[in-house]
Design a protein around this motif. Structure first.
Motif, PDB file in Angstrom:
ATOM      1  N   LYS A  52       0.844  -1.209   0.000  1.00  0.00           N
ATOM      2  CA  LYS A  52       0.000   0.000   0.000  1.00  0.00           C
ATOM      3  C   LYS A  52       0.876   1.256   0.000  1.00  0.00           C
ATOM      4  O   LYS A  52       0.596   2.223  -0.716  1.00  0.00           O
ATOM      5  CB  LYS A  52      -0.917  -0.027   1.233  1.00  0.00           C
ATOM      6  CG  LYS A  52      -1.892   1.107   1.293  1.00  0.00           C
ATOM      7  CD  LYS A  52      -3.124   0.793   0.506  1.00  0.00           C
ATOM      8  CE  LYS A  52      -4.176   1.847   0.750  1.00  0.00           C
ATOM      9  NZ  LYS A  52      -5.101   1.941  -0.351  1.00  0.00           N
ATOM     10  N   ILE A  53       1.949   1.231   0.793  1.00  0.00           N
ATOM     11  CA  ILE A  53       2.863   2.377   0.855  1.00  0.00           C
ATOM     12  C   ILE A  53       3.470   2.633  -0.519  1.00  0.00           C
ATOM     13  O   ILE A  53       3.438   3.761  -1.026  1.00  0.00           O
ATOM     14  CB  ILE A  53       3.973   2.122   1.907  1.00  0.00           C
ATOM     15  CG1 ILE A  53       3.384   2.179   3.321  1.00  0.00           C
ATOM     16  CG2 ILE A  53       5.118   3.111   1.744  1.00  0.00           C
ATOM     17  CD1 ILE A  53       4.335   1.715   4.409  1.00  0.00           C
ATOM     18  N   VAL A  54       4.005   1.587  -1.132  1.00  0.00           N
ATOM     19  CA  VAL A  54       4.652   1.742  -2.446  1.00  0.00           C
ATOM     20  C   VAL A  54       3.628   2.203  -3.485  1.00  0.00           C
ATOM     21  O   VAL A  54       3.899   3.120  -4.270  1.00  0.00           O
ATOM     22  CB  VAL A  54       5.341   0.425  -2.887  1.00  0.00           C
ATOM     23  CG1 VAL A  54       5.830   0.518  -4.331  1.00  0.00           C
ATOM     24  CG2 VAL A  54       6.503   0.100  -1.952  1.00  0.00           C
ATOM     25  N   LEU A 103       2.821   5.913  -2.981  1.00  0.00           N
ATOM     26  CA  LEU A 103       3.939   6.768  -3.380  1.00  0.00           C
ATOM     27  C   LEU A 103       4.084   6.817  -4.902  1.00  0.00           C
ATOM     28  O   LEU A 103       4.325   7.873  -5.478  1.00  0.00           O
ATOM     29  CB  LEU A 103       5.241   6.297  -2.728  1.00  0.00           C
ATOM     30  CG  LEU A 103       5.354   6.542  -1.227  1.00  0.00           C
ATOM     31  CD1 LEU A 103       6.608   5.887  -0.668  1.00  0.00           C
ATOM     32  CD2 LEU A 103       5.343   8.036  -0.904  1.00  0.00           C
ATOM     33  N   VAL A 104       3.910   5.675  -5.561  1.00  0.00           N
ATOM     34  CA  VAL A 104       4.000   5.630  -7.024  1.00  0.00           C
ATOM     35  C   VAL A 104       2.861   6.443  -7.639  1.00  0.00           C
ATOM     36  O   VAL A 104       3.073   7.214  -8.578  1.00  0.00           O
ATOM     37  CB  VAL A 104       3.995   4.176  -7.547  1.00  0.00           C
ATOM     38  CG1 VAL A 104       3.819   4.124  -9.059  1.00  0.00           C
ATOM     39  CG2 VAL A 104       5.292   3.468  -7.147  1.00  0.00           C
ATOM     40  N   ASP A 157       9.801   8.104 -11.584  1.00  0.00           N
ATOM     41  CA  ASP A 157      10.868   9.061 -11.898  1.00  0.00           C
ATOM     42  C   ASP A 157      11.212   9.917 -10.690  1.00  0.00           C
ATOM     43  O   ASP A 157      12.381  10.127 -10.368  1.00  0.00           O
ATOM     44  CB  ASP A 157      10.471   9.975 -13.062  1.00  0.00           C
ATOM     45  CG  ASP A 157      10.433   9.225 -14.387  1.00  0.00           C
ATOM     46  OD1 ASP A 157      11.002   8.115 -14.458  1.00  0.00           O
ATOM     47  OD2 ASP A 157       9.846   9.750 -15.342  1.00  0.00           O
ATOM     48  N   THR A 158      10.203  10.427 -10.019  1.00  0.00           N
ATOM     49  CA  THR A 158      10.436  11.274  -8.853  1.00  0.00           C
ATOM     50  C   THR A 158      10.905  10.443  -7.661  1.00  0.00           C
ATOM     51  O   THR A 158      11.796  10.871  -6.921  1.00  0.00           O
ATOM     52  CB  THR A 158       9.159  12.054  -8.503  1.00  0.00           C
ATOM     53  OG1 THR A 158       8.762  12.806  -9.655  1.00  0.00           O
ATOM     54  CG2 THR A 158       9.386  13.010  -7.346  1.00  0.00           C
ATOM     55  N   LEU A 159      10.341   9.256  -7.487  1.00  0.00           N
ATOM     56  CA  LEU A 159      10.785   8.386  -6.386  1.00  0.00           C
ATOM     57  C   LEU A 159      12.272   8.083  -6.522  1.00  0.00           C
ATOM     58  O   LEU A 159      13.002   8.072  -5.537  1.00  0.00           O
ATOM     59  CB  LEU A 159       9.995   7.071  -6.383  1.00  0.00           C
ATOM     60  CG  LEU A 159       8.606   7.128  -5.785  1.00  0.00           C
ATOM     61  CD1 LEU A 159       7.927   5.770  -5.924  1.00  0.00           C
ATOM     62  CD2 LEU A 159       8.654   7.534  -4.331  1.00  0.00           C
ATOM     63  N   LEU A 163       9.850   8.445   3.677  1.00  0.00           N
ATOM     64  CA  LEU A 163       9.264   9.293   2.635  1.00  0.00           C
ATOM     65  C   LEU A 163       7.739   9.249   2.727  1.00  0.00           C
ATOM     66  O   LEU A 163       7.065  10.271   2.617  1.00  0.00           O
ATOM     67  CB  LEU A 163       9.726   8.853   1.243  1.00  0.00           C
ATOM     68  CG  LEU A 163       9.102   9.616   0.073  1.00  0.00           C
ATOM     69  CD1 LEU A 163       9.457  11.107   0.123  1.00  0.00           C
ATOM     70  CD2 LEU A 163       9.538   9.018  -1.252  1.00  0.00           C
ATOM     71  N   TYR A 164       7.194   8.069   2.958  1.00  0.00           N
ATOM     72  CA  TYR A 164       5.741   7.925   3.078  1.00  0.00           C
ATOM     73  C   TYR A 164       5.210   8.766   4.242  1.00  0.00           C
ATOM     74  O   TYR A 164       4.221   9.484   4.097  1.00  0.00           O
ATOM     75  CB  TYR A 164       5.379   6.444   3.275  1.00  0.00           C
ATOM     76  CG  TYR A 164       3.902   6.208   3.448  1.00  0.00           C
ATOM     77  CD1 TYR A 164       3.039   6.269   2.359  1.00  0.00           C
ATOM     78  CD2 TYR A 164       3.351   5.938   4.703  1.00  0.00           C
ATOM     79  CE1 TYR A 164       1.674   6.058   2.514  1.00  0.00           C
ATOM     80  CE2 TYR A 164       2.002   5.732   4.867  1.00  0.00           C
ATOM     81  CZ  TYR A 164       1.170   5.790   3.764  1.00  0.00           C
ATOM     82  OH  TYR A 164      -0.181   5.598   3.921  1.00  0.00           O
TER      83      TYR A 164
END
Length: 75
Positions: free
Chosen positions: A15-17, A20-21, A27-29, A64-65
């Motif tokens: 869920k976190i990934v 964030l995506v 690209d930003t990650l 980051l999350y």
């Protein structure tokens, strides 16, 4: 005394990934966290495989999350 609520409690790494995506894109990650799974043929599945094995990278993604949570809540 009650401890402060853990913002990651009950949230899966997947869920976190995914969030964030959806919010940043790979690209930003990749700019935020310099790891290969965000650069070369990025996918949620390959990222999860790597992050589950690599503690330091998973910690960076979780941090980051947590920093991104206020922005995610306004969506």
């Amino acid at each position: 005394m009650e401890k402060q609520k853990d913002p990651l409690h009950g949230i899966t790494l997947q869920k976190i990934v995914e969030q964030l995506v959806d919010y940043y894109g790979f690209d930003t990650l990749e700019e935020f966290i310099n790891i290969k799974c965000f650069k070369e043929n990025p996918s949620v599945k390959s990222s999860l495989t790597f992050l589950r094995k690599t503690d330091w990278a998973r910690k960076k993604v979780e941090e980051l999350y947590i920093r991104t949570l206020p922005k995610l809540k306004t969506l």
